[in-house]
Design a protein around this motif. Sequence first.
Motif, PDB file in Angstrom:
ATOM      1  N   LEU A  54       0.819  -1.213   0.000  1.00 23.34           N
ATOM      2  CA  LEU A  54       0.000   0.000   0.000  1.00 23.34           C
ATOM      3  C   LEU A  54       0.856   1.267   0.000  1.00 23.34           C
ATOM      4  O   LEU A  54       0.609   2.172  -0.810  1.00 23.34           O
ATOM      5  N   PRO A  55       1.903   1.367   0.833  1.00 25.53           N
ATOM      6  CA  PRO A  55       2.716   2.592   0.799  1.00 25.53           C
ATOM      7  C   PRO A  55       3.345   2.875  -0.570  1.00 25.53           C
ATOM      8  O   PRO A  55       3.483   4.033  -0.964  1.00 25.53           O
ATOM      9  N   GLY A  56       3.709   1.842  -1.290  1.00 21.45           N
ATOM     10  CA  GLY A  56       4.277   2.033  -2.626  1.00 21.45           C
ATOM     11  C   GLY A  56       3.292   2.682  -3.580  1.00 21.45           C
ATOM     12  O   GLY A  56       3.647   3.567  -4.368  1.00 21.45           O
ATOM     13  N   PHE A  57       2.032   2.249  -3.510  1.00 18.76           N
ATOM     14  CA  PHE A  57       1.020   2.845  -4.378  1.00 18.76           C
ATOM     15  C   PHE A  57       0.647   4.249  -3.920  1.00 18.76           C
ATOM     16  O   PHE A  57       0.388   5.114  -4.759  1.00 18.76           O
ATOM     17  N   VAL A  58       0.656   4.507  -2.625  1.00 17.33           N
ATOM     18  CA  VAL A  58       0.399   5.859  -2.130  1.00 17.33           C
ATOM     19  C   VAL A  58       1.490   6.797  -2.644  1.00 17.33           C
ATOM     20  O   VAL A  58       1.211   7.872  -3.176  1.00 17.33           O
ATOM     21  N   ALA A  59       2.745   6.376  -2.536  1.00 22.62           N
ATOM     22  CA  ALA A  59       3.876   7.204  -2.963  1.00 22.62           C
ATOM     23  C   ALA A  59       3.908   7.431  -4.473  1.00 22.62           C
ATOM     24  O   ALA A  59       4.364   8.478  -4.937  1.00 22.62           O
ATOM     25  N   ASN A  60       3.411   6.469  -5.243  1.00 17.01           N
ATOM     26  CA  ASN A  60       3.471   6.549  -6.706  1.00 17.01           C
ATOM     27  C   ASN A  60       2.141   6.904  -7.358  1.00 17.01           C
ATOM     28  O   ASN A  60       2.029   6.865  -8.586  1.00 17.01           O
ATOM     29  N   ASN A  91      -2.226   6.933   5.458  1.00 17.67           N
ATOM     30  CA  ASN A  91      -2.343   8.215   4.757  1.00 17.67           C
ATOM     31  C   ASN A  91      -2.633   8.063   3.265  1.00 17.67           C
ATOM     32  O   ASN A  91      -2.065   8.765   2.429  1.00 17.67           O
ATOM     33  N   ALA A  92      -3.522   7.125   2.934  1.00 20.16           N
ATOM     34  CA  ALA A  92      -3.872   6.885   1.530  1.00 20.16           C
ATOM     35  C   ALA A  92      -4.716   8.013   0.957  1.00 20.16           C
ATOM     36  O   ALA A  92      -4.716   8.233  -0.255  1.00 20.16           O
ATOM     37  N   GLY A  93      -5.431   8.727   1.808  1.00 17.68           N
ATOM     38  CA  GLY A  93      -6.237   9.868   1.358  1.00 17.68           C
ATOM     39  C   GLY A  93      -7.148   9.503   0.212  1.00 17.68           C
ATOM     40  O   GLY A  93      -7.735   8.421   0.186  1.00 17.68           O
ATOM     41  N   ASP A  94      -7.260  10.398  -0.744  1.00 14.04           N
ATOM     42  CA  ASP A  94      -8.095  10.164  -1.925  1.00 14.04           C
ATOM     43  C   ASP A  94      -7.313   9.517  -3.057  1.00 14.04           C
ATOM     44  O   ASP A  94      -7.851   9.322  -4.144  1.00 14.04           O
ATOM     45  N   ASN A  95      -6.051   9.198  -2.819  1.00 13.06           N
ATOM     46  CA  ASN A  95      -5.215   8.623  -3.866  1.00 13.06           C
ATOM     47  C   ASN A  95      -5.554   7.173  -4.179  1.00 13.06           C
ATOM     48  O   ASN A  95      -5.364   6.719  -5.300  1.00 13.06           O
ATOM     49  N   ILE A  96      -6.025   6.446  -3.180  1.00 12.67           N
ATOM     50  CA  ILE A  96      -6.300   5.023  -3.329  1.00 12.67           C
ATOM     51  C   ILE A  96      -7.738   4.764  -2.896  1.00 12.67           C
ATOM     52  O   ILE A  96      -8.150   5.187  -1.817  1.00 12.67           O
ATOM     53  N   THR A  97      -8.493   4.047  -3.707  1.00 15.11           N
ATOM     54  CA  THR A  97      -9.839   3.626  -3.353  1.00 15.11           C
ATOM     55  C   THR A  97      -9.747   2.250  -2.715  1.00 15.11           C
ATOM     56  O   THR A  97      -9.255   1.306  -3.331  1.00 15.11           O
ATOM     57  N   MET A  98     -10.191   2.157  -1.494  1.00 10.53           N
ATOM     58  CA  MET A  98     -10.108   0.911  -0.742  1.00 10.53           C
ATOM     59  C   MET A  98     -11.409   0.134  -0.908  1.00 10.53           C
ATOM     60  O   MET A  98     -12.469   0.608  -0.492  1.00 10.53           O
ATOM     61  N   LEU A  99     -11.327  -1.043  -1.526  1.00  6.79           N
ATOM     62  CA  LEU A  99     -12.513  -1.860  -1.743  1.00  6.79           C
ATOM     63  C   LEU A  99     -12.403  -3.182  -0.995  1.00  6.79           C
ATOM     64  O   LEU A  99     -11.377  -3.856  -1.045  1.00  6.79           O
TER      65      LEU A  99
END
Length: 160
Positions: A54-60, A91-99
Motif C-alpha cells: 500500500l505505501p508504494g502505491f500511495v507514494a506513486n 495516509n492513503a487519502g483520496d489517492n487510493i480507493t479501498m474496496l
Amino acid sequence: MTIEVGSKLPEVTLFRATADGPEAVNTKEFFAGRKVVVFAVPGAFTPTCSAKHLPGFVANAEAIKAKGVDEIVCLASNDAFVMNAWAKAENAGDNITMLSDGDLAFVSKTGLELDLTGRGLGKRANRFAMIVDDGKVTDLAVEEPGAFDVSNAETVLAKL
C-alpha cells in the motif's frame, strides 16, 4: 481457472466505506469506460501489505495517474471498516480507493483466491496487480506465495 489478460472482469459486488456506512460497488459499473489499476493484498495491517504494498502505491499514485489511470484500487478480503481504518493509518487519502471483497466474490470468480487456512488467516485475496481498461484485464501480475516482486507500484508504473 485464473482470469487472464483479455478477459472481462466478473460482475460482483464489492464494498467501500462511506460516512453513512458500507456502500455497495458493482464492478461492471465501476470499471466501465475507465482505466483502473487494481492491486490486491492478503490482508490489511499485515507486514508486507502495510510496510511495502500500500505505501508504494500511495507514494506513486500521482505518477500512475499521470499515465492515464483514472483510479487506483486496493482490494482485500477485509471488511470496509477495516479497509477505511487502514487507509487512514497509511495516509492513503483520496489517492487510493479501498474496496472490500469480504465475501471473496471477486477473488473466487477470478481464481485469485489464496487459502491460508491452517495459518490462522483463512481464505484471502492473493497478492496481485492488474491493469483494467473498460472492464477488461490488459495486464495481470500474480505473486507466488510469500513473494513481493511483480505486483508493486514501481512495476505497475513501468508497464503503463
